[in-house]
Design an enzyme around this catalytic site. Structure first.
Site, PDB file in Angstrom:
ATOM      1  N   GLY A  18      61.123 -13.986  23.733  1.00  0.00           N
ATOM      2  CA  GLY A  18      60.819 -13.708  25.123  1.00  0.00           C
ATOM      3  C   GLY A  18      62.031 -13.748  26.020  1.00  0.00           C
ATOM      4  N   ASP A  62      62.710 -30.443  19.991  1.00  0.00           N
ATOM      5  CA  ASP A  62      61.683 -30.428  21.025  1.00  0.00           C
ATOM      6  C   ASP A  62      62.306 -31.045  22.275  1.00  0.00           C
ATOM      7  OD1 ASP A  62      59.492 -30.768  22.696  1.00  0.00           O
ATOM      8  OD2 ASP A  62      58.149 -31.322  21.062  1.00  0.00           O
ATOM      9  N   VAL A  63      62.349 -30.298  23.375  1.00  0.00           N
ATOM     10  CA  VAL A  63      63.085 -30.774  24.549  1.00  0.00           C
ATOM     11  C   VAL A  63      62.477 -32.016  25.169  1.00  0.00           C
ATOM     12  CG1 VAL A  63      64.045 -28.506  25.099  1.00  0.00           C
ATOM     13  CG2 VAL A  63      61.851 -29.197  26.118  1.00  0.00           C
ATOM     14  N   TYR A 159      50.825 -24.757  35.655  1.00  0.00           N
ATOM     15  CA  TYR A 159      52.132 -24.108  35.507  1.00  0.00           C
ATOM     16  C   TYR A 159      52.916 -24.138  36.818  1.00  0.00           C
ATOM     17  CZ  TYR A 159      55.452 -20.240  34.966  1.00  0.00           C
ATOM     18  OH  TYR A 159      56.584 -19.457  34.955  1.00  0.00           O
ATOM     19  N   LYS A 163      56.528 -25.986  37.870  1.00  0.00           N
ATOM     20  CA  LYS A 163      57.700 -25.245  38.340  1.00  0.00           C
ATOM     21  C   LYS A 163      58.136 -25.717  39.733  1.00  0.00           C
ATOM     22  CE  LYS A 163      58.400 -22.491  34.820  1.00  0.00           C
ATOM     23  NZ  LYS A 163      59.603 -22.641  33.962  1.00  0.00           N
ATOM     24  N   THR A 194      57.780  -7.400  29.217  1.00  0.00           N
ATOM     25  CA  THR A 194      56.641  -8.250  28.879  1.00  0.00           C
ATOM     26  C   THR A 194      57.171  -9.371  27.983  1.00  0.00           C
ATOM     27  OG1 THR A 194      55.157  -6.333  28.857  1.00  0.00           O
ATOM     28  CG2 THR A 194      54.337  -8.334  27.840  1.00  0.00           C
TER      29      THR A 194
END
Length: 253
Positions: A18, A62-63, A159, A163, A194
Protein backbone atom coordinates in the site's frame (compact mmCIF):
# COMPACT_ATOMS: atom_id res chain seq x y z
CA UNK A 1 22.75 15.47 9.81
CA UNK A 2 23.73 14.78 6.22
CA UNK A 3 22.38 17.10 3.56
CA UNK A 4 20.65 15.01 0.93
CA UNK A 5 18.10 12.22 0.90
CA UNK A 6 20.64 10.06 -0.90
CA UNK A 7 22.91 10.22 2.17
CA UNK A 8 20.30 8.89 4.56
CA UNK A 9 18.92 5.64 5.85
CA UNK A 10 15.14 5.84 6.06
CA UNK A 11 13.00 3.60 8.27
CA UNK A 12 9.43 3.23 7.00
CA UNK A 13 7.02 1.41 9.29
CA UNK A 14 4.29 -0.61 7.65
CA UNK A 15 6.21 -0.62 4.37
CA UNK A 16 5.24 -4.02 3.02
CA UNK A 17 2.35 -2.84 0.89
CA UNK A 18 0.00 0.00 0.00
CA UNK A 19 1.11 3.51 0.87
CA UNK A 20 4.14 2.20 2.75
CA UNK A 21 5.44 0.51 -0.39
CA UNK A 22 5.03 3.71 -2.38
CA UNK A 23 6.85 5.67 0.31
CA UNK A 24 9.69 3.18 0.02
CA UNK A 25 9.79 3.51 -3.76
CA UNK A 26 9.86 7.31 -3.53
CA UNK A 27 12.83 7.35 -1.14
CA UNK A 28 14.68 4.63 -3.06
CA UNK A 29 14.21 6.63 -6.26
CA UNK A 30 16.05 9.52 -4.58
CA UNK A 31 18.93 7.24 -3.61
CA UNK A 32 18.19 6.65 0.06
CA UNK A 33 18.91 3.41 1.87
CA UNK A 34 15.46 2.12 2.77
CA UNK A 35 14.54 -0.11 5.72
CA UNK A 36 11.16 -1.74 5.09
CA UNK A 37 9.43 -2.58 8.35
CA UNK A 38 6.62 -5.11 8.26
CA UNK A 39 4.55 -7.10 10.75
CA UNK A 40 2.81 -9.78 8.70
CA UNK A 41 3.45 -8.87 5.05
CA UNK A 42 6.74 -10.77 4.76
CA UNK A 43 6.22 -11.90 1.19
CA UNK A 44 5.35 -8.42 -0.02
CA UNK A 45 8.15 -6.71 1.94
CA UNK A 46 10.81 -9.13 0.73
CA UNK A 47 9.62 -8.78 -2.86
CA UNK A 48 9.72 -4.99 -2.55
CA UNK A 49 13.24 -5.09 -1.11
CA UNK A 50 14.34 -7.18 -4.09
CA UNK A 51 12.65 -4.72 -6.44
CA UNK A 52 14.41 -1.74 -4.86
CA UNK A 53 17.84 -3.34 -4.91
CA UNK A 54 20.79 -3.69 -2.53
CA UNK A 55 20.13 -0.40 -0.74
CA UNK A 56 16.85 -1.74 0.64
CA UNK A 57 16.06 -4.52 3.08
CA UNK A 58 13.01 -5.83 4.95
CA UNK A 59 12.86 -6.03 8.75
CA UNK A 60 10.12 -7.67 10.81
CA UNK A 61 8.84 -6.01 13.99
CA UNK A 62 5.49 -5.16 15.50
CA UNK A 63 5.69 -1.42 16.20
CA UNK A 64 3.72 -1.76 19.44
CA UNK A 65 6.52 -3.97 20.84
CA UNK A 66 9.18 -1.53 22.05
CA UNK A 67 11.83 -4.22 22.50
CA UNK A 68 11.26 -5.55 18.98
CA UNK A 69 11.52 -2.05 17.52
CA UNK A 70 14.79 -1.39 19.33
CA UNK A 71 16.17 -4.70 18.09
CA UNK A 72 15.06 -3.88 14.56
CA UNK A 73 16.85 -0.53 14.62
CA UNK A 74 20.02 -2.34 15.65
CA UNK A 75 19.67 -4.71 12.69
CA UNK A 76 19.05 -1.81 10.32
CA UNK A 77 22.10 0.03 11.61
CA UNK A 78 24.29 -3.02 11.00
CA UNK A 79 22.95 -3.68 7.52
CA UNK A 80 22.12 -0.26 6.06
CA UNK A 81 23.52 2.31 8.47
CA UNK A 82 21.85 4.17 11.33
CA UNK A 83 18.44 5.57 10.35
CA UNK A 84 18.11 9.34 10.53
CA UNK A 85 14.69 9.52 8.89
CA UNK A 86 11.57 7.85 10.29
CA UNK A 87 8.34 7.63 8.32
CA UNK A 88 5.68 6.23 10.65
CA UNK A 89 3.09 4.74 8.35
CA UNK A 90 2.08 1.56 10.22
CA UNK A 91 -1.66 1.14 10.56
CA UNK A 92 -3.68 -1.21 12.72
CA UNK A 93 -5.95 -3.50 10.72
CA UNK A 94 -8.61 -1.28 9.19
CA UNK A 95 -11.00 -1.15 6.27
CA UNK A 96 -12.55 2.05 4.93
CA UNK A 97 -16.04 0.66 4.56
CA UNK A 98 -18.60 3.16 5.79
CA UNK A 99 -21.37 0.60 5.84
CA UNK A 100 -19.44 -1.73 8.13
CA UNK A 101 -17.91 0.86 10.46
CA UNK A 102 -18.75 0.75 14.17
CA UNK A 103 -21.34 3.34 15.20
CA UNK A 104 -21.37 5.03 18.58
CA UNK A 105 -23.88 2.56 19.94
CA UNK A 106 -21.56 -0.36 19.13
CA UNK A 107 -18.14 1.29 19.39
CA UNK A 108 -15.93 0.06 22.21
CA UNK A 109 -12.98 1.82 23.79
CA UNK A 110 -10.90 -1.18 22.74
CA UNK A 111 -11.52 -0.20 19.10
CA UNK A 112 -10.05 3.26 19.65
CA UNK A 113 -7.25 1.90 21.83
CA UNK A 114 -6.18 -0.62 19.18
CA UNK A 115 -5.85 2.10 16.55
CA UNK A 116 -4.11 4.51 18.94
CA UNK A 117 -1.64 1.89 20.16
CA UNK A 118 -0.27 1.51 16.63
CA UNK A 119 -0.57 5.16 15.58
CA UNK A 120 0.82 6.84 18.69
CA UNK A 121 2.44 3.95 20.54
CA UNK A 122 4.24 2.84 17.40
CA UNK A 123 5.52 6.37 16.79
CA UNK A 124 6.74 6.60 20.39
CA UNK A 125 8.57 3.27 20.22
CA UNK A 126 10.28 4.15 16.95
CA UNK A 127 11.31 7.61 18.09
CA UNK A 128 12.72 6.24 21.34
CA UNK A 129 14.71 3.61 19.47
CA UNK A 130 16.14 6.28 17.16
CA UNK A 131 16.93 8.88 19.82
CA UNK A 132 20.59 7.88 20.25
CA UNK A 133 21.16 8.55 16.57
CA UNK A 134 19.06 11.72 16.67
CA UNK A 135 21.19 13.05 19.53
CA UNK A 136 24.30 12.41 17.49
CA UNK A 137 23.26 13.75 14.09
CA UNK A 138 19.71 15.15 14.12
CA UNK A 139 17.02 13.71 11.92
CA UNK A 140 13.55 13.78 10.47
CA UNK A 141 10.30 12.22 11.64
CA UNK A 142 7.30 12.09 9.32
CA UNK A 143 3.99 10.74 10.55
CA UNK A 144 1.08 9.74 8.34
CA UNK A 145 -2.25 11.26 9.31
CA UNK A 146 -5.65 11.71 7.73
CA UNK A 147 -7.76 14.62 6.48
CA UNK A 148 -10.66 12.99 8.32
CA UNK A 149 -9.39 14.84 11.40
CA UNK A 150 -10.18 18.12 9.64
CA UNK A 151 -13.25 16.88 7.78
CA UNK A 152 -14.81 13.66 9.15
CA UNK A 153 -17.02 13.18 6.11
CA UNK A 154 -17.40 9.54 7.19
CA UNK A 155 -17.29 9.17 11.00
CA UNK A 156 -14.69 6.45 11.40
CA UNK A 157 -14.50 7.12 15.12
CA UNK A 158 -11.67 4.79 16.09
CA UNK A 159 -9.37 5.54 13.15
CA UNK A 160 -9.93 9.31 13.22
CA UNK A 161 -9.47 9.60 16.97
CA UNK A 162 -6.14 7.77 16.68
CA UNK A 163 -4.95 10.04 13.87
CA UNK A 164 -5.98 13.12 15.84
CA UNK A 165 -3.97 11.84 18.78
CA UNK A 166 -1.03 11.23 16.46
CA UNK A 167 -1.26 14.84 15.24
CA UNK A 168 -1.04 16.06 18.83
CA UNK A 169 1.90 13.77 19.49
CA UNK A 170 3.60 14.97 16.31
CA UNK A 171 3.45 18.54 17.55
CA UNK A 172 4.63 17.83 21.09
CA UNK A 173 7.46 15.64 19.76
CA UNK A 174 8.50 18.48 17.46
CA UNK A 175 8.82 20.75 20.47
CA UNK A 176 10.96 18.30 22.45
CA UNK A 177 13.15 17.04 19.60
CA UNK A 178 13.77 20.43 18.01
CA UNK A 179 16.86 21.19 20.11
CA UNK A 180 18.41 17.96 18.77
CA UNK A 181 18.01 19.18 15.19
CA UNK A 182 15.08 16.85 14.54
CA UNK A 183 12.01 18.02 12.64
CA UNK A 184 8.69 16.24 13.21
CA UNK A 185 5.84 16.73 10.74
CA UNK A 186 2.68 15.00 9.57
CA UNK A 187 1.35 14.33 6.10
CA UNK A 188 -2.43 13.93 6.15
CA UNK A 189 -3.85 12.16 3.16
CA UNK A 190 -7.42 11.72 2.11
CA UNK A 191 -8.98 8.67 0.58
CA UNK A 192 -6.25 7.14 -1.59
CA UNK A 193 -6.82 5.32 -4.84
CA UNK A 194 -6.19 2.55 -4.07
CA UNK A 195 -4.66 0.80 -1.04
CA UNK A 196 -5.62 -2.36 0.82
CA UNK A 197 -7.44 -0.24 3.39
CA UNK A 198 -9.46 1.65 0.76
CA UNK A 199 -10.18 -1.41 -1.40
CA UNK A 200 -13.52 -1.87 0.37
CA UNK A 201 -14.62 1.69 -0.41
CA UNK A 202 -17.46 1.74 -2.95
CA UNK A 203 -16.62 3.24 -6.35
CA UNK A 204 -19.41 5.77 -5.86
CA UNK A 205 -17.50 7.23 -2.90
CA UNK A 206 -14.36 7.64 -5.00
CA UNK A 207 -16.45 9.42 -7.62
CA UNK A 208 -18.02 11.72 -5.03
CA UNK A 209 -14.61 12.64 -3.58
CA UNK A 210 -13.22 13.32 -7.05
CA UNK A 211 -16.14 15.63 -7.89
CA UNK A 212 -15.63 17.63 -4.68
CA UNK A 213 -11.85 17.91 -5.06
CA UNK A 214 -10.42 20.98 -6.83
CA UNK A 215 -8.01 18.82 -8.84
CA UNK A 216 -10.94 16.70 -9.94
CA UNK A 217 -9.48 13.35 -8.94
CA UNK A 218 -8.64 11.21 -5.94
CA UNK A 219 -5.06 11.41 -4.68
CA UNK A 220 -2.84 8.40 -5.31
CA UNK A 221 -0.40 6.78 -2.87
CA UNK A 222 2.44 7.82 -5.20
CA UNK A 223 1.44 11.48 -4.94
CA UNK A 224 1.27 11.41 -1.18
CA UNK A 225 4.62 9.61 -0.98
CA UNK A 226 6.27 12.32 -3.05
CA UNK A 227 5.20 14.92 -0.49
CA UNK A 228 7.15 13.03 2.19
CA UNK A 229 10.35 13.75 0.32
CA UNK A 230 10.02 17.46 1.07
CA UNK A 231 10.06 16.96 4.84
CA UNK A 232 13.08 14.65 4.58
CA UNK A 233 15.00 16.96 2.24
CA UNK A 234 17.14 20.02 3.01
CA UNK A 235 14.25 22.19 1.78
CA UNK A 236 12.20 21.12 4.81
CA UNK A 237 14.88 21.83 7.40
CA UNK A 238 13.06 24.79 8.99
CA UNK A 239 9.58 23.22 9.00
CA UNK A 240 8.47 21.33 12.09
CA UNK A 241 5.30 20.63 14.04
CA UNK A 242 3.23 21.01 10.89
CA UNK A 243 0.47 19.01 9.21
CA UNK A 244 0.52 19.08 5.41
CA UNK A 245 -2.76 17.93 3.90
CA UNK A 246 -2.21 16.13 0.60
CA UNK A 247 -5.65 15.47 -0.86
CA UNK A 248 -5.92 17.53 -4.03
CA UNK A 249 -7.36 20.50 -2.15
CA UNK A 250 -10.45 18.76 -0.75
CA UNK A 251 -10.02 20.17 2.75
CA UNK A 252 -7.83 22.81 4.34
CA UNK A 253 -5.86 22.66 7.57
Amino acid sequence: MTDTIADRTVLITGAGRGLGAELARAFAREGARVALNYRRSAKEALALAEELGPSAAAFKADVIDAEAVTGMVGQITEQLGAPTVLVHNALADFSFNGDARPHLDTLEWADIAAQTEVAVGGALNAIRALQPQFRQSGGRVITIGSNLVQNPVVPYHDYTAAKAALLGFTRTAARELGPLGVTVNMIAGGLLSTTDASAATPEAVFDMIAQQTPLGRVTTPEELADAALFFASPWGRAVTGQCLIVDGGLVSG
